[in-house]
Design a protein around this motif. Structure first.
Motif: not given
Ligand code: UDP
Length: 411
Positions: A45-49
Motif C-alpha cells: 500500500t506504499s511505494s516506501d515499503e
C-alpha cells in the motif's frame, strides 16, 4: 499467513488496521519463537515499503503489488484478488518452490486468495475470519450499511473449502455452524492473547500526566477504530443521559477517545459530541502502540467497549491486563474477554438509558472499581499470545495429519 487487506506492520486503531494486525503479528512472532518459520503476504500500500521486511526474528512480511497503493477501499479489494493471488503463486514459484507446509488465511479476502494457493501447492488451508458478514449484518449499527452479498458468498465458499476454521471463541464457533453450516469437526476454538509484559498495571498519576488528562477526573476511555460498528456514539449517548440522571457524577467524568476514523467521516463523532453538549468535555487522542497505549489504559478508571459485535475484543483484554475494569456490550467475544461482575460489567443493550445506568454504577462506586480492577488483571492473566500460538501449532499439526491420512486413504 495471508493478510490481504492490512499489514501486520501497520499502526492499528485507524482505517482498516485493528485487532487482526495485532493478532497476525503476535501469533507469527510466537510461532517463530517456537521454531515455526512464518512468512506473511499482504498487499503493498506504499511505494516506501521494501518488498520484504523482517517483522520479528523468523517472521518475514512480503508486500505484494496488487492494484494502486492508495485509493482503494476494503470494498474495492475483491477486484484485486486476481492480481494478489497471481503474485502469491509467482512468489512461491520463483523464490520458494515447494517450501510452504500450510497456509493460514486471515479475513475472507485472504481466504479467497489462499484457497487457490493451498489447492495449487497441495497444502492445508486454515482460516480465521476475524469478523463474519452474516453476524455483522444481524447486529448492524444504526445507519451502517450491510456487508455485500459477495462477501457472504465468499465466506460460505471458504467455510466449505478450508481444512480447518479457527474461531476466537465458542460463540464464534457456534456462529460459524449456525450461519454458515460449518462442520463442527473442522472448527477449533483458540482464544487470542495479550502481551502481559506491555499491558501491566502502573502509575496512574504519571499516565495522566503523559496524556495531559486531569488528575481529579473520572476518566472513561474508548480505544480503537472510530466507526459505527464499534459504537463510540453509544458511550457518548450514555454519558449525555447520565448528565440528566446524575449531573454531579457526570460532571466529574472525562471521556477520552484514542483512535482514528475508519471508513467514516472524520467529524462524525466530534459532531455528535457537540450535538450532545459534550463537545468541550471529550478528549481526542491519535492512535498509539506499546507503552504509550498501556499509559492510556492505566490513566483510565474504566475502558468502554460498546461494540455491536466483536469476534473477541482485544482492547477489553489489554485494558484488564493493565488493571482497568471494562464496561462492554454483552455481545460475541466480549462475553469471553470480560468476566461479567468480576473483571468488568457487561451491558445487555445499546440503549442510552442502560449505558447511563451502568456508567453511573461503575463510575459512582470506587470500591466496585477497585474490586473489578483486581479481577481484571486476574482474568487477563488467563490469556497470552504464547498460549494462542501453542493452540495454533497444535491445530496446524492436526490439519497436516488429516491431509496426509486423506492422501494415504486415496492411494
Ligand atoms: N490499537 C492500537 N492503538 C490504538 C487503538 C487500538 O494499537 O490507538 C489496537 C489495540 O491495542 C487492539 C486493536 O487495535 O489490539 C483493536 O483490536 P480489537 O479486537 O479491540 O478490535 P478490532 O480492531 O479487531 O475490531
Amino acid at each position: 499467513m495471508v493478510s490481504v487487506h492490512t499489514s501486520p506492520l501497520a499502526q492499528p486503531g485507524t482505517g482498516d488496521a485493528g485487532g487482526m494486525n495485532v493478532y497476525v503479528l503476535n501469533t507469527a512472532r510466537e510461532l517463530a519463537r517456537s521454531g515455526v518459520e512464518v512468512e506473511v503476504f499482504t498487499r503493498a500500500t506504499s511505494s516506501d515499503e521494501p518488498p520484504t521486511v523482517e517483522a520479528a526474528p523468523g517472521v518475514l512480511v512480503h508486500h505484494l503489488p496488487a492494484g494502486p497503493f492508495e485509493g482503494l477501499s476494503k470494498n474495492d479489494l475483491p477486484t484485486q484478488l486476481c492480481a494478489f493471488t497471481g503474485g502469491l503463486l509467482r512468489a512461491e514459484a520463483h523464490n520458494r518452490p515447494g517450501h510452504y507446509d500450510l497456509i493460514h488465511a486471515h479475513y475472507w479476502l485472504s481466504g479467497q486468495a489462499a484457497w487457490v494457493a493451498a489447492d495449487r501447492w497441495g497444502v492445508p488451508l486454515v482460516q480465521t475470519f476475524h469478523t463474519l458478514a452474516k453476524v455483522k449484518n444481524a447486529q448492524l449499527a444504526e445507519g451502517d450499511s450491510p456487508e455485500p452479498i459477495g462477501r457472504v458468498v465468499g465466506e460460505e465458499q471458504i467455510t466449505t473449502e478450508a481444512d480447518l476454521l479457527i474461531a476466537n471463541t465458542a460463540a464464534e464457533a457456534a456462529e460459524l455452524q449456525r450461519y454458515y453450516g460449518a462442520d463442527e469437526r473442522r472448527v477449533e476454538v483458540i482464544h487470542p492473547g495479550v502481551d502481559l509484559g506491555v499491558f501491566r498495571p502502573g502509575d496512574r498519576y504519571a499516565a495522566r500526566q503523559a496524556l495531559g488528562l486531569p488528575q481529579d477526573a473520572l476518566v472513561v476511555a474508548f480505544v480503537g477504530r472510530i466507526q459505527p460498528a464499534k459504537a463510540p456514539d453509544v458511550l457518548l449517548r450514555g454519558l449525555a443521559r447520565l448528565r440528566e440522571t446524575d449531573p454531579l457524577l457526570a460532571e466529574r467524568i472525562v471521556p477520552v477517545f484514542v483512535g482514528g476514523p475508519s471508513n467514516t467521516d472524520l467529524y462524525w463523532l466530534p459532531k455528535l459530541a457537540g450535538e450532545l453538549g459534550l463537545g468541550d468535555r471529550v478528549q481526542w487522542r491519535t492512535p498509539r502502540s506499546g507503552e504509550a497505549l498501556a499509559q492510556v489504559y492505566r490513566a483510565a478508571d474504566a475502558v468502554a467497549v460498546p461494540s455491536y459485535n466483536e469476534s473477541f475484543g482485544l482492547v477489553a483484554l489489554e485494558a484488564q491486563a493493565a488493571g482497568t475494569p471494562v464496561i462492554a456490550a454483552k455481545v460475541g467475544g466480549l462475553t469471553t474477554a470480560v468476566a461479567d461482575g468480576a473483571s468488568g460489567l457487561l451491558v445487555d443493550t445499546h440503549r442510552a438509558d442502560d449505558w447511563a445506568a451502568a456508567l453511573g454504577r461503575l463510575m459512582g462506586d470506587g470500591a466496585l472499581r477497585e474490586r473489578l480492577a483486581a479481577g481484571a488483571r486476574t482474568h487477563a492473566a488467563l490469556f497470552s499470545w504464547q498460549t494462542t500460538a501453542e493452540g495454533l501449532s497444535g491445530a496446524y499439526r492436526r490439519a497436516l495429519l488429516a491431509r496426509s491420512q486423506a492422501i494415504t486413504l486415496n492411494r
